[in-house]
Structure formats: structure tokens, C-alpha cells
Motif scaffolding. Structure first.
Motif, PDB file in Angstrom:
ATOM      1  N   PRO A 112       0.806  -1.229   0.000  1.00 16.07           N
ATOM      2  CA  PRO A 112       0.000   0.000   0.000  1.00 16.07           C
ATOM      3  C   PRO A 112       0.835   1.274   0.000  1.00 16.07           C
ATOM      4  O   PRO A 112       0.498   2.218  -0.653  1.00 16.07           O
ATOM      5  CB  PRO A 112      -0.831  -0.119   1.279  1.00 16.07           C
ATOM      6  CG  PRO A 112      -0.112  -1.091   2.138  1.00 16.07           C
ATOM      7  CD  PRO A 112       0.816  -1.886   1.280  1.00 16.07           C
ATOM      8  N   THR A 113       1.914   1.247   0.685  1.00 14.93           N
ATOM      9  CA  THR A 113       2.678   2.512   0.845  1.00 14.93           C
ATOM     10  C   THR A 113       4.175   2.274   0.728  1.00 14.93           C
ATOM     11  O   THR A 113       4.664   1.158   0.897  1.00 14.93           O
ATOM     12  CB  THR A 113       2.407   3.147   2.230  1.00 14.93           C
ATOM     13  OG1 THR A 113       2.644   2.152   3.226  1.00 14.93           O
ATOM     14  CG2 THR A 113       0.978   3.654   2.344  1.00 14.93           C
ATOM     15  N   ILE A 114       4.863   3.337   0.380  1.00 14.76           N
ATOM     16  CA  ILE A 114       6.329   3.306   0.367  1.00 14.76           C
ATOM     17  C   ILE A 114       6.819   4.372   1.354  1.00 14.76           C
ATOM     18  O   ILE A 114       6.407   5.530   1.313  1.00 14.76           O
ATOM     19  CB  ILE A 114       6.884   3.572  -1.056  1.00 14.76           C
ATOM     20  CG1 ILE A 114       6.516   2.401  -1.994  1.00 14.76           C
ATOM     21  CG2 ILE A 114       8.402   3.761  -1.022  1.00 14.76           C
ATOM     22  CD1 ILE A 114       6.889   2.647  -3.436  1.00 14.76           C
ATOM     23  N   TYR A 115       7.654   3.930   2.205  1.00 17.71           N
ATOM     24  CA  TYR A 115       8.210   4.849   3.216  1.00 17.71           C
ATOM     25  C   TYR A 115       9.449   5.523   2.648  1.00 17.71           C
ATOM     26  O   TYR A 115      10.369   4.866   2.192  1.00 17.71           O
ATOM     27  CB  TYR A 115       8.565   4.038   4.472  1.00 17.71           C
ATOM     28  CG  TYR A 115       9.096   4.851   5.611  1.00 17.71           C
ATOM     29  CD1 TYR A 115      10.466   4.811   5.915  1.00 17.71           C
ATOM     30  CD2 TYR A 115       8.259   5.631   6.389  1.00 17.71           C
ATOM     31  CE1 TYR A 115      10.948   5.541   6.969  1.00 17.71           C
ATOM     32  CE2 TYR A 115       8.737   6.360   7.432  1.00 17.71           C
ATOM     33  CZ  TYR A 115      10.081   6.316   7.737  1.00 17.71           C
ATOM     34  OH  TYR A 115      10.575   7.052   8.789  1.00 17.71           O
ATOM     35  N   CYS A 116       9.406   6.804   2.652  1.00 15.23           N
ATOM     36  CA  CYS A 116      10.540   7.544   2.083  1.00 15.23           C
ATOM     37  C   CYS A 116      11.712   7.553   3.081  1.00 15.23           C
ATOM     38  O   CYS A 116      11.555   7.984   4.234  1.00 15.23           O
ATOM     39  CB  CYS A 116      10.125   8.992   1.767  1.00 15.23           C
ATOM     40  SG  CYS A 116      11.498   9.989   1.135  1.00 15.23           S
ATOM     41  N   PRO A 117      12.891   7.060   2.674  1.00 11.52           N
ATOM     42  CA  PRO A 117      14.037   7.025   3.610  1.00 11.52           C
ATOM     43  C   PRO A 117      14.633   8.413   3.864  1.00 11.52           C
ATOM     44  O   PRO A 117      15.374   8.599   4.824  1.00 11.52           O
ATOM     45  CB  PRO A 117      15.032   6.118   2.894  1.00 11.52           C
ATOM     46  CG  PRO A 117      14.688   6.238   1.456  1.00 11.52           C
ATOM     47  CD  PRO A 117      13.209   6.504   1.359  1.00 11.52           C
ATOM     48  N   GLU A 118      14.308   9.381   2.985  1.00 10.73           N
ATOM     49  CA  GLU A 118      14.923  10.704   3.110  1.00 10.73           C
ATOM     50  C   GLU A 118      14.172  11.582   4.107  1.00 10.73           C
ATOM     51  O   GLU A 118      14.749  12.066   5.071  1.00 10.73           O
ATOM     52  CB  GLU A 118      14.947  11.373   1.729  1.00 10.73           C
ATOM     53  CG  GLU A 118      15.694  12.699   1.680  1.00 10.73           C
ATOM     54  CD  GLU A 118      17.195  12.573   1.897  1.00 10.73           C
ATOM     55  OE1 GLU A 118      17.750  11.493   1.609  1.00 10.73           O
ATOM     56  OE2 GLU A 118      17.821  13.524   2.378  1.00 10.73           O
ATOM     57  N   CYS A 119      12.840  11.758   3.846  1.00  8.82           N
ATOM     58  CA  CYS A 119      12.080  12.683   4.684  1.00  8.82           C
ATOM     59  C   CYS A 119      11.105  11.980   5.617  1.00  8.82           C
ATOM     60  O   CYS A 119      10.508  12.612   6.489  1.00  8.82           O
ATOM     61  CB  CYS A 119      11.332  13.698   3.824  1.00  8.82           C
ATOM     62  SG  CYS A 119      10.061  12.939   2.803  1.00  8.82           S
ATOM     63  N   GLY A 120      10.937  10.701   5.444  1.00 12.33           N
ATOM     64  CA  GLY A 120      10.074   9.945   6.344  1.00 12.33           C
ATOM     65  C   GLY A 120       8.607   9.997   6.010  1.00 12.33           C
ATOM     66  O   GLY A 120       7.773   9.463   6.751  1.00 12.33           O
ATOM     67  N   LEU A 135      12.484  12.688  -3.721  1.00 16.08           N
ATOM     68  CA  LEU A 135      13.476  11.600  -3.843  1.00 16.08           C
ATOM     69  C   LEU A 135      12.912  10.490  -4.725  1.00 16.08           C
ATOM     70  O   LEU A 135      11.723  10.154  -4.627  1.00 16.08           O
ATOM     71  CB  LEU A 135      13.828  11.056  -2.453  1.00 16.08           C
ATOM     72  CG  LEU A 135      14.848   9.912  -2.436  1.00 16.08           C
ATOM     73  CD1 LEU A 135      16.266  10.462  -2.560  1.00 16.08           C
ATOM     74  CD2 LEU A 135      14.695   9.099  -1.154  1.00 16.08           C
ATOM     75  N   ALA A 136      13.765   9.943  -5.543  1.00 21.58           N
ATOM     76  CA  ALA A 136      13.331   8.802  -6.395  1.00 21.58           C
ATOM     77  C   ALA A 136      13.142   7.578  -5.513  1.00 21.58           C
ATOM     78  O   ALA A 136      14.103   7.054  -4.958  1.00 21.58           O
ATOM     79  CB  ALA A 136      14.354   8.534  -7.476  1.00 21.58           C
ATOM     80  N   LEU A 137      11.893   7.159  -5.405  1.00 23.49           N
ATOM     81  CA  LEU A 137      11.579   6.008  -4.547  1.00 23.49           C
ATOM     82  C   LEU A 137      11.757   4.684  -5.314  1.00 23.49           C
ATOM     83  O   LEU A 137      11.859   3.623  -4.731  1.00 23.49           O
ATOM     84  CB  LEU A 137      10.145   6.101  -4.031  1.00 23.49           C
ATOM     85  CG  LEU A 137       9.854   7.342  -3.138  1.00 23.49           C
ATOM     86  CD1 LEU A 137       8.377   7.471  -2.904  1.00 23.49           C
ATOM     87  CD2 LEU A 137      10.631   7.261  -1.834  1.00 23.49           C
TER      88      LEU A 137
END
Ligand SMILES: [Zn+2]
Length: 139
Positions: A112-120, A135-137
Motif C-alpha cells: 500500500p505505501t512506500i516509506y521515504c528514507p529521506e524525509c520519512g 526523492l526517487a523512490l
């Protein structure tokens, strides 16, 4: 030792044929006595007398078929059924299935979701770039 052979023809069918269409010799054709059948056909069952005699003979089990076997069984003798292995039907070329729209929905529900490692921030799984920081996910 010799078992008594009987005709495989039905006595009932022979009798009914003699009763209803006997003057055409149909019961004799049925019994395989074609020559006398033609004679009956030409003479209207030997002027009706032949048919009358035949009906009595059939009813008493004294009527013989073309092989000289007495027609005794009221039912027709069932012939042995030869079961041949039927060939499988030739395979039809499978239709190319159009992709079902439900497949995508199922894929989405798995991720369902992708957690962004840069901004959270949490992004939709379809999102390529993070909606917050860009950021390119996905690669
Ligand atoms: Zn981000």
C-alpha cells in the motif's frame, strides 16, 4: 454340448411389426428373411394369410430369423458395447487473456505505501518520486 442359440432379434418388435405392417413383410425384413419379405411385400402378406400365420408363430415362439434361430427373447439382445478410448479433442489455441483490472488492485493492496528514507513521509506505492522531498523512490 451345444447351448441352444436364439435370435438376437426382439420378439416384441417382430410381433408388433407383423401386427401393424405385416402385409408389407416388414417383420420378415426385420428378422433378416429378406426374400420372403419381398414376397410378402408383393402379395400383401400372402393375401393376409401368411401374416396371420406369422403372428401366431411369433406369439408362440416358433418364428425364425434369417439365421434359422428362433426369435424368443422379448427384448433385443444387447450387443456388447465396445468402448474405444476416444481421442481427446484437439486443443484449441488458448485465447490470450486480457489483463484483468482486479490484478492491479490486488497488487496495490499488497504494497500500500512506500516509506521515504529521506524525509520519512509515506507515499503511495505507485508514486515514483516522493511527494514531499522529490526523492526517487523507485529505480
Ligand atoms: Zn521524501
Amino acid at each position: 454340448m451345444q447351448t441352444r442359440r436364439v435370435s438376437e432379434k426382439s420378439r416384441l418388435v417382430t410381433l408388433l411389426l407383423a401386427l401393424f405392417v405385416g402385409i408389407f413383410g416388414v417383420h420378415r425384413f426385420y428378422a433378416g428373411r429378406v426374400a420372403s419379405g419381398i414376397l410378402y411385400l408383393c402379395t400383401e402378406g400372402l393375401f393376409g394369410i401368411g401374416v396371420l400365420v406369422d403372428i401366431i408363430l411369433i406369439a408362440t415362439g416358433s418364428f425364425y430369423d434369417g439365421h434359422g434361430l428362433p426369435i424368443l427373447n422379448w427384448d433385443e439382445t444387447p450387443k456388447p458395447i465396445i468402448t474405444t478410448q476416444s481421442q481427446p479433442f484437439p486443443q484449441r489455441p488458448q485465447r490470450v487473456q486480457t489483463p484483468q483490472p482486479t490484478q492491479k488492485a490486488q497488487y496495490q493492496s499488497n504494497e500500500p505505501t512506500i516509506y521515504c528514507p529521506e524525509c520519512g513521509s509515506i507515499n503511495d506505492s505507485e508514486t515514483v518520486y516522493c511527494s514531499t522531498c522529490g526523492l526517487a523512490l523507485r529505480r
